[in-house]
Design a protein around this motif. Structure first.
Motif, mmCIF file in Angstrom:
data_model
loop_
_atom_site.group_PDB
_atom_site.id
_atom_site.type_symbol
_atom_site.label_atom_id
_atom_site.label_comp_id
_atom_site.label_asym_id
_atom_site.label_seq_id
_atom_site.Cartn_x
_atom_site.Cartn_y
_atom_site.Cartn_z
ATOM 1 N N THR A 236 41.493 30.523 63.554
ATOM 2 C CA THR A 236 41.574 29.300 62.755
ATOM 3 C C THR A 236 42.879 29.293 61.967
ATOM 4 O O THR A 236 43.630 30.252 61.979
ATOM 5 N N ALA A 237 43.107 28.226 61.264
ATOM 6 C CA ALA A 237 44.282 28.131 60.396
ATOM 7 C C ALA A 237 43.936 28.569 58.975
ATOM 8 O O ALA A 237 44.677 28.303 58.036
ATOM 9 N N VAL A 238 42.819 29.264 58.816
ATOM 10 C CA VAL A 238 42.314 29.669 57.506
ATOM 11 C C VAL A 238 42.707 31.121 57.226
ATOM 12 O O VAL A 238 42.638 31.970 58.111
ATOM 13 N N ALA A 239 43.104 31.385 55.988
ATOM 14 C CA ALA A 239 43.443 32.760 55.600
ATOM 15 C C ALA A 239 42.200 33.647 55.696
ATOM 16 O O ALA A 239 41.086 33.199 55.441
ATOM 17 N N GLU A 240 42.410 34.899 56.051
ATOM 18 C CA GLU A 240 41.292 35.835 56.178
ATOM 19 C C GLU A 240 40.628 36.081 54.835
ATOM 20 O O GLU A 240 41.294 36.484 53.870
ATOM 21 N N PRO A 241 39.323 35.846 54.738
ATOM 22 C CA PRO A 241 38.625 36.149 53.493
ATOM 23 C C PRO A 241 38.629 37.652 53.220
ATOM 24 O O PRO A 241 38.580 38.457 54.155
ATOM 25 N N ALA A 242 38.698 38.019 51.958
ATOM 26 C CA ALA A 242 38.618 39.433 51.585
ATOM 27 C C ALA A 242 37.216 39.945 51.888
ATOM 28 O O ALA A 242 36.240 39.215 51.760
ATOM 29 N N SER A 243 37.128 41.209 52.291
ATOM 30 C CA SER A 243 35.842 41.860 52.554
ATOM 31 C C SER A 243 35.788 43.122 51.708
ATOM 32 O O SER A 243 36.620 44.010 51.874
ATOM 33 N N VAL A 244 34.807 43.204 50.811
ATOM 34 C CA VAL A 244 34.724 44.334 49.887
ATOM 35 C C VAL A 244 33.323 44.930 49.882
ATOM 36 O O VAL A 244 32.353 44.269 50.236
ATOM 37 N N ARG A 245 33.253 46.183 49.455
ATOM 38 C CA ARG A 245 31.954 46.837 49.290
ATOM 39 C C ARG A 245 31.516 46.695 47.840
ATOM 40 O O ARG A 245 32.252 47.061 46.920
ATOM 41 N N LEU A 246 30.339 46.138 47.653
ATOM 42 C CA LEU A 246 29.724 46.058 46.332
ATOM 43 C C LEU A 246 28.401 46.793 46.396
ATOM 44 O O LEU A 246 27.463 46.353 47.060
ATOM 45 N N ASP A 247 28.332 47.923 45.723
ATOM 46 C CA ASP A 247 27.138 48.772 45.764
ATOM 47 C C ASP A 247 26.363 48.582 44.467
ATOM 48 O O ASP A 247 26.765 49.075 43.413
ATOM 49 N N PHE A 248 25.242 47.890 44.557
ATOM 50 C CA PHE A 248 24.433 47.632 43.364
ATOM 51 C C PHE A 248 23.484 48.781 43.037
ATOM 52 O O PHE A 248 22.786 48.723 42.044
ATOM 53 N N THR A 249 23.469 49.815 43.881
ATOM 54 C CA THR A 249 22.609 50.970 43.599
ATOM 55 C C THR A 249 23.339 52.002 42.764
ATOM 56 O O THR A 249 22.732 52.899 42.212
ATOM 57 N N SER A 250 24.665 51.888 42.649
ATOM 58 C CA SER A 250 25.452 52.838 41.878
ATOM 59 C C SER A 250 25.524 52.407 40.430
ATOM 60 O O SER A 250 25.566 51.222 40.121
ATOM 61 N N GLU A 251 25.558 53.363 39.526
ATOM 62 C CA GLU A 251 25.681 53.033 38.108
ATOM 63 C C GLU A 251 27.118 52.936 37.666
ATOM 64 O O GLU A 251 27.406 52.692 36.510
ATOM 65 N N GLU A 252 28.058 53.131 38.576
ATOM 66 C CA GLU A 252 29.491 53.044 38.238
ATOM 67 C C GLU A 252 29.982 51.639 38.321
ATOM 68 O O GLU A 252 29.591 50.824 39.043
ATOM 69 N N GLY B 171 26.908 45.921 50.497
ATOM 70 C CA GLY B 171 26.727 47.228 49.870
ATOM 71 C C GLY B 171 26.656 48.368 50.856
ATOM 72 O O GLY B 171 26.776 49.534 50.481
ATOM 73 N N GLU B 172 26.478 48.054 52.122
ATOM 74 C CA GLU B 172 26.342 49.073 53.161
ATOM 75 C C GLU B 172 27.702 49.385 53.777
ATOM 76 O O GLU B 172 28.297 48.540 54.444
ATOM 77 N N ALA B 173 28.182 50.584 53.548
ATOM 78 C CA ALA B 173 29.504 50.975 54.043
ATOM 79 C C ALA B 173 29.595 50.881 55.565
ATOM 80 O O ALA B 173 30.649 50.554 56.109
ATOM 81 N N ARG B 174 28.489 51.123 56.265
ATOM 82 C CA ARG B 174 28.511 51.068 57.735
ATOM 83 C C ARG B 174 28.640 49.642 58.258
ATOM 84 O O ARG B 174 28.996 49.433 59.408
ATOM 85 N N THR B 175 28.366 48.661 57.429
ATOM 86 C CA THR B 175 28.462 47.257 57.837
ATOM 87 C C THR B 175 29.876 46.710 57.654
ATOM 88 O O THR B 175 30.276 45.768 58.336
ATOM 89 N N LEU B 176 30.645 47.303 56.755
ATOM 90 C CA LEU B 176 31.973 46.773 56.429
ATOM 91 C C LEU B 176 32.932 46.657 57.614
ATOM 92 O O LEU B 176 33.627 45.640 57.717
ATOM 93 N N PRO B 177 33.012 47.623 58.527
ATOM 94 C CA PRO B 177 33.927 47.434 59.661
ATOM 95 C C PRO B 177 33.590 46.194 60.494
ATOM 96 O O PRO B 177 34.485 45.463 60.912
ATOM 97 N N LEU B 178 32.309 45.941 60.710
ATOM 98 C CA LEU B 178 31.887 44.751 61.447
ATOM 99 C C LEU B 178 32.235 43.482 60.671
ATOM 100 O O LEU B 178 32.767 42.529 61.231
ATOM 101 N N LEU B 179 31.975 43.487 59.376
ATOM 102 C CA LEU B 179 32.289 42.341 58.531
ATOM 103 C C LEU B 179 33.790 42.062 58.533
ATOM 104 O O LEU B 179 34.226 40.917 58.703
#
Length: 117
Positions: free
Chosen positions: A101-117, A82-90
């Motif tokens: 590795t031979a593994v596909a890159e996992p998707a990395s998304v922002r999920l903000d549970f404090t927003s009502e949207e 949920g922290e936008a500042r953490t996403l680049p590191l993630l």
């Protein structure tokens, strides 16, 4: 460098060290002891099964340690924080993991549970 990712080898993560310099805003950029415990459990539980047929969304991924260990064992993983500042590191950790590795890159998304949207 964490000897947790198996079967291909060690998991390398970028983190922000604990301490005053990290500050309160770097909560997701730390490798928490609970993440080490969970990642270790995943590794031990699935050590001899690299064909996990699981779909996982890791909530509050931070560095991505747990999700990347699960991905190393074949799980389909979405990393989230949920922290936008953490996403680049993630995202950097996920990209580095996929490159090493031979593994596909996992998707990395922002999920903000404090927003009502």
């Amino acid at each position: 460098l964490l000897p947790l990712a198996a079967p291909e080898g060690d998991l390398q993560l970028r983190i922000v060290p604990f301490g005053a310099a990290a500050g309160r805003s770097a909560v997701g950029a730390k490798l928490w002891p609970s993440a080490l415990l969970a990642a270790g459990w995943l590794r031990r539980t699935y050590a001899f099964d690299s064909g996990l047929d699981l779909r996982i969304i890791e909530l509050g991924s931070g560095t991505g340690a747990c999700g990347l260990v699960a991905a190393a064992h074949g799980a389909k993983v979405v990393l989230s924080d949920g922290e936008a500042r953490t996403l680049p590191l993630l995202r950097k950790n996920a990209a580095d993991f996929a490159r090493r590795t031979a593994v596909a890159e996992p998707a990395s998304v922002r999920l903000d549970f404090t927003s009502e949207e």
